[in-house]
Design an enzyme around this catalytic site. Structure first.
Site, short mmCIF file in Angstrom:
data_model
loop_
_atom_site.label_atom_id
_atom_site.label_comp_id
_atom_site.label_asym_id
_atom_site.label_seq_id
_atom_site.Cartn_x
_atom_site.Cartn_y
_atom_site.Cartn_z
N GLY A 1 -4.75 -6.94 -1.99
CA GLY A 1 -4.17 -7.92 -0.82
C GLY A 1 -2.38 -8.16 -1.61
O GLY A 1 -2.04 -9.52 -1.86
N THR B 1 -3.50 2.31 -2.48
CA THR B 1 -3.67 1.73 -1.25
C THR B 1 -2.20 2.87 -0.06
O THR B 1 -1.47 3.43 -1.46
CB THR B 1 -2.40 0.21 -1.88
N THR C 1 -3.69 -2.66 0.81
CA THR C 1 -4.79 -2.25 -0.63
C THR C 1 -6.13 -2.11 -0.43
O THR C 1 -6.53 -2.98 -0.21
CB THR C 1 -4.32 -2.84 -1.93
#
Length: 561
Positions: free
Chosen positions: A463, A396, A378
């Site tokens: 993350g 992402t 992402t």
């Protein structure tokens, strides 16, 4: 405002950070300087927030291919102060129509994750360009074709490989080298991974972006590029099921944002299958505690962030899925009575033994909780334009480098691995099981927070599954603890991932591990490579101060005028 001294001393020690200069008119925060520069150039040309986001995403496809790109999907919020309209957008990938619940099973057992993720099997129908195209029709200020000029120029002329991209190429060199497109883009003529500082050119991507600039997202979803996408997926040694009809039939969703009061603010996020409702549930749980009196890097703050997160993840693993296929009880999960009942389990003195999903509003279907699986990748983008339009977008390809397949200069996602590999547990169905046309559950959580009806905070993060905790911490750090955005972005991480409390290694957060373990908490100290992007809005009469921050753990910047 600088961070208080006790906070400044506890920030990530190996990273230097400095507060960017505030802006008065407009700002872009992006995870790579070239992407932020492209977005700001579009704003300076009279573009709006949506226009800037299109330009940023096009450049990220080139400069951060390990994280996001036109071969992936996204969630987005857009605020228009003129019409007082907050629109949510779901550009999440979908499973091919032929996909069945056993997509990732072999001999009725889950495939190894890496084996499932590599190749065509894991590729979902990309949605980010269809989403941005639809949003641009509604809110764009500049001509669509003009928004791709910065990325086309960079792809042709080349750009210096950043330290982070060089590390990613080297780490994934074996699978990338096996794909002809990736080998051409990311390796020297001698077959070595491109090192830091080397010039990376991607003429194939330049041609693809020209086609999108001319034809719109149809260039990806119909015609020769679409044919190449389908062939790459179906002819791979680990083949997928996508067809030309799947690509041609993709439609983004314009959705109502989910909003919830938090202290004196109203916090808004996209609905399921994004991670937004989970962020809001954690905040609702934290609303039962006086966070403002706690040390942001102390054990009590870590305990509350972790315990609230553990409860919310238990509910997430039971209920969160595509609401087009499963009844997702978001109103019940955020109901004040339900949240209050759940919050009673949180104690600063003793951790919960094993949080279980609750039963919001006597929710009926007997669902099983999804087992833990990896989630990666992402990029996050935050924009405020000169007219006050605000945008928060998380995008992402899963990754890193998605399915390790490149077509026409861009990476294809591996988003289908965000579905539960197990379609049922002990005879009960998993909400996030694979189905044809379904969108996999996501952690992406772009947020806009309001105060007195005006935007105060735009935030989100990269993350993987930890996005949820990173976004919660950025909201708490700014709105509860009063940290400036750069201090908030650099704050050592503490939060939950499923039933575990995680603390960021090498930072002050790790120093509270023994205290939490003494309280019975399951603790892991590990690297937590977030990618937070924040814009804080301060008002003084008619004047504005836009204070931006990009996570110092990555390469992003905040740029504005």
């Amino acid at each position: 405002m600088r961070a208080p001294l006790f906070v400044s001393m506890l920030l990530v020690p190996i990273l230097a950070w400095a507060q960017p200069e505030p802006a008065q008119r407009q700002m872009v925060v992006a995870p790579h300087p070239l992407a932020a520069e492209a977005g700001l150039a579009i704003l300076r040309a009279g573009g709006g927030a949506i226009d800037a986001a299109v330009a940023v995403q096009a450049v990220l496809t080139l400069v951060e291919p390990q994280a996001s790109g036109i071969g992936g999907g996204a969630f987005m919020l857009h605020w228009n102060p003129a019409s007082r309209d907050l629109s949510g957008w779901d550009g999440r990938e979908t499973a091919p129509a032929a996909a069945q619940p056993d997509l990732f099973l072999r001999d009725r057992r889950p495939m190894p994750f890496a084996e499932a993720a590599m190749g065509g099997r894991s590729v979902g129908v990309p949605g980010v360009m269809r989403m941005l195209e639809a949003a641009h029709r509604a809110h764009g200020q500049l001509a669509w074709a003009a928004l791709f000029a910065p990325a086309i120029r960079l792809a042709e002329e080349g750009f210096p490989v950043s330290p982070r991209l060089a590390r990613s190429i080297a780490l994934h060199a074996v699978p990338l080298r096996a794909d002809p497109g990736a080998r051409a883009a990311f390796f020297t003529p001698e077959g070595e991974p491109l090192p830091e500082g080397a010039t990376l050119r991607n003429p194939a991507l330049a041609e693809t972006l020209r086609a999108i600039a001319d034809q719109g997202a149809d260039a990806l979803h119909r015609g020769p590029i679409a044919t190449d996408i389908v062939n790459a997926i179906r002819r791979h040694a680990n083949p997928g099921l996508m067809t030309a009809d799947d690509l041609a039939g993709y439609e983004p969703r314009q959705v109502a944002a989910v909003c919830m009061p938090y202290r004196i603010n109203v916090v808004c996020a996209p609905p399921a299958p994004s991670g937004g409702p989970v962020v809001l549930q954690i905040l609702a749980l934290l609303g039962h505690f006086d966070l403002d009196v706690l040390d942001p890097a102390g054990a009590d703050a870590a305990m509350l962030l972790g315990e609230a997160g553990r409860l919310a993840f238990a509910d997430r693993n039971r209920y969160m899925a595509d609401p087009g296929f499963v009844a997702v009880p978001v109103p019940g999960l955020l109901d004040p009575a339900y949240v209050t009942q759940r919050a009673q389990a949180i104690s600063l003195d003793r951790a919960m033994t094993a949080p279980r999903a609750g039963n919001p509003r006597r929710y009926g279907p007997p669902l099983a909780s999804q087992p833990d699986q990896p989630e990666n990748g992402t990029s996050h983008i935050a924009v405020i334009d000169a007219a006050g339009r605000a945008l928060s977008m998380t995008t992402t390809v899963e990754g890193p480098f998605g399915a390790h397949l490149m077509v026409r200069g861009f990476v294809l996602n591996n988003q289908l691995t965000d579905f539960s590999f197990l379609p049922e547990v002990e005879g009960r169905p998993v909400a996030n099981r694979v189905s044809g046309g379904k969108r996999p559950r996501s952690s992406m959580s772009p947020v806009i927070a309001f105060r007195d009806g005006e935007v105060e905070l735009v935030t989100g993060s990269a993350g993987g599954a930890r996005i949820i905790g990173y976004v919660v911490q950025s909201i708490v750090a700014t709105l509860d603890w009063g940290l400036d955005p750069q201090a908030a972005a650099a704050l050592p991480h503490a939060g939950a991932l499923n039933a575990q409390i995680e603390l960021e290694q090498g930072t002050a957060a790790a120093s509270v591990a023994a205290t939490l373990i003494g309280r019975g908490a399951p603790v892991e100290t590990r690297e937590m490579n977030s990618g937070t992007g924040i814009i804080r809005v301060q008002r003084d009469g008619q004047s504005l101060r836009l204070i931006g921050a990009a996570d110092p753990r990555r390469e992003g910047v905040a740029l504005g005028d």
